[in-house]
Scaffold this active site. Structure first.
Site, PDB file in Angstrom:
ATOM      1  N   GLY A  12     -25.924 -15.222  60.847  1.00  0.00           N
ATOM      2  CA  GLY A  12     -25.240 -16.506  60.822  1.00  0.00           C
ATOM      3  C   GLY A  12     -25.505 -17.389  59.625  1.00  0.00           C
ATOM      4  O   GLY A  12     -25.336 -18.611  59.692  1.00  0.00           O
ATOM      5  N   SER A  13     -25.884 -16.809  58.473  1.00  0.00           N
ATOM      6  CA  SER A  13     -26.167 -17.675  57.304  1.00  0.00           C
ATOM      7  C   SER A  13     -24.905 -18.349  56.784  1.00  0.00           C
ATOM      8  O   SER A  13     -24.959 -19.473  56.287  1.00  0.00           O
ATOM      9  CB  SER A  13     -26.849 -16.873  56.197  1.00  0.00           C
ATOM     10  OG  SER A  13     -25.938 -15.983  55.572  1.00  0.00           O
ATOM     11  N   ASN A  14     -23.749 -17.709  56.906  1.00  0.00           N
ATOM     12  CA  ASN A  14     -22.504 -18.364  56.467  1.00  0.00           C
ATOM     13  C   ASN A  14     -22.127 -19.490  57.421  1.00  0.00           C
ATOM     14  O   ASN A  14     -21.649 -20.549  56.995  1.00  0.00           O
ATOM     15  CB  ASN A  14     -21.358 -17.345  56.366  1.00  0.00           C
ATOM     16  CG  ASN A  14     -21.382 -16.608  55.039  1.00  0.00           C
ATOM     17  OD1 ASN A  14     -21.052 -17.172  54.015  1.00  0.00           O
ATOM     18  ND2 ASN A  14     -21.799 -15.370  55.059  1.00  0.00           N
ATOM     19  N   HIS A 110     -15.551 -12.159  52.749  1.00  0.00           N
ATOM     20  CA  HIS A 110     -15.877 -10.764  52.470  1.00  0.00           C
ATOM     21  C   HIS A 110     -16.758 -10.723  51.214  1.00  0.00           C
ATOM     22  O   HIS A 110     -16.431 -11.398  50.215  1.00  0.00           O
ATOM     23  CB  HIS A 110     -14.599  -9.938  52.271  1.00  0.00           C
ATOM     24  CG  HIS A 110     -14.871  -8.492  52.035  1.00  0.00           C
ATOM     25  ND1 HIS A 110     -15.250  -7.630  53.047  1.00  0.00           N
ATOM     26  CD2 HIS A 110     -14.855  -7.767  50.897  1.00  0.00           C
ATOM     27  CE1 HIS A 110     -15.447  -6.425  52.531  1.00  0.00           C
ATOM     28  NE2 HIS A 110     -15.208  -6.479  51.234  1.00  0.00           N
ATOM     29  N   ASP A 151      -9.482  -6.936  56.015  1.00  0.00           N
ATOM     30  CA  ASP A 151      -9.690  -7.404  54.627  1.00  0.00           C
ATOM     31  C   ASP A 151      -8.402  -7.371  53.818  1.00  0.00           C
ATOM     32  O   ASP A 151      -8.420  -7.081  52.623  1.00  0.00           O
ATOM     33  CB  ASP A 151     -10.750  -6.520  53.927  1.00  0.00           C
ATOM     34  CG  ASP A 151     -12.078  -6.562  54.666  1.00  0.00           C
ATOM     35  OD1 ASP A 151     -12.804  -5.556  54.610  1.00  0.00           O
ATOM     36  OD2 ASP A 151     -12.365  -7.590  55.311  1.00  0.00           O
TER      37      ASP A 151
HETATM   38  C1  GRF Z   1     -21.759 -11.674  54.986  1.00  0.00           C
HETATM   39  O1  GRF Z   1     -22.193 -10.931  53.878  1.00  0.00           O
HETATM   40  C2  GRF Z   1     -20.252 -11.624  55.057  1.00  0.00           C
HETATM   41  O2  GRF Z   1     -19.618 -11.574  53.789  1.00  0.00           O
HETATM   42  C3  GRF Z   1     -20.010 -10.353  55.782  1.00  0.00           C
HETATM   43  O3  GRF Z   1     -21.039 -10.273  56.748  1.00  0.00           O
HETATM   44  C4  GRF Z   1     -22.165 -11.013  56.291  1.00  0.00           C
HETATM   45  C5  GRF Z   1     -22.509 -12.017  57.338  1.00  0.00           C
HETATM   46  O4  GRF Z   1     -23.735 -12.588  57.027  1.00  0.00           O
HETATM   47  N1  GRF Z   1     -18.694 -10.345  56.373  1.00  0.00           N
HETATM   48  P1  GRF Z   1     -24.199 -13.875  57.890  1.00  0.00           P
HETATM   49  O5  GRF Z   1     -24.256 -13.457  59.341  1.00  0.00           O
HETATM   50  O6  GRF Z   1     -23.190 -14.963  57.657  1.00  0.00           O
HETATM   51  O7  GRF Z   1     -25.561 -14.203  57.315  1.00  0.00           O
END
Ligand code: GRF
Length: 212
Positions: A12-14, A110, A151
């Protein structure tokens, strides 16, 4: 007001990058109204709960069938009054009726420069291994609109990072992930400010991201 539902399967870092952007005022008129994961022990659910946000474990396995899964997703999205879905590391294909119900209002992040290095099976370190194997000098992160193919939907925003001769898949992944945390909130801000319009072309859909 953007009412964002974030779907994720991992750490969940994003999601956290979007939450931080909202909390420090970089993403105006936006709220996260729902977080969904197909994994009950996903870090994204812990982060959502720590932030006091609705965090739902919803999966086809738990719902029992594709139809029940779809109904559960749509009911949760409606209950939260979500008007934008963000896939942030969500490893499942959304049911087509959810894509239809939120046409042009689902974004995915992505970790590569689509249309290169995307598509089914291109996730995690495999993406970065493929970029290194292709001897690319640039990689990066892409935010695109989700359609029925992996994608594949029209690109909203891309940012590049250099590929270094010394890179491993892990070091490249880390550099790209850091850029993801910039480009996702930036793409959402374009939506929040009404600067993204999706134009149905004859054979394709394209996005006009009206940046400054
Ligand atoms: C990210 O690299 C995103 O681009 C890909 O999955 C990963 C998710 O990472 N689709 P996080 O869970 O958001 O840290």
């Amino acid at each position: 007001m953007l009412k964002i539902a974030v779907f994720g399967s991992g750490r969940g870092s994003n999601f956290k990058a979007v939450l931080d952007a909202i909390q420090n005022g970089e993403l105006p008129d936006s709220r996260i109204v729902l977080v969904v994961s197909n994994n009950s022990d996903a870090g994204i659910l812990d982060l959502a709960r720590a932030a006091g946000l609705p965090a739902r474990h919803i999966s086809q396995k738990l719902s029992g069938s594709e139809e029940a899964f779809t109904a559960d997703l749509l009911a949760s999205l409606r209950a939260a009054a979500a008007n934008l879905i963000v896939l942030a590391g969500y490893m499942k294909q959304l049911p087509s009726s959810v894509i239809a119900a939120y046409r042009h209002r689902i974004l995915n992040i992505h970790p590569a420069l689509l249309p290169s290095f995307g598509g089914k099976g291109m996730y995690g370190l495999r993406v970065h291994q493929a970029v290194l194997a292709a001897h690319e000098s640039l990689s990066g992160a892409t935010v695109h609109i989700v359609d029925e193919e992996y994608d594949h939907g029209p690109i909203v925003l891309q940012r590049t990072v250099p590929v270094l001769a010394s890179d491993s898949a892990e070091s490249l992944a880390a550099r790209v992930l850091e850029m993801e945390h910039t480009v996702l909130p930036e793409a959402l801000r374009l939506f929040a400010e009404g600067r993204v319009s999706v134009v149905e072309g004859q054979s394709h859909v394209h996005v006009i991201s009206l940046q400054e």
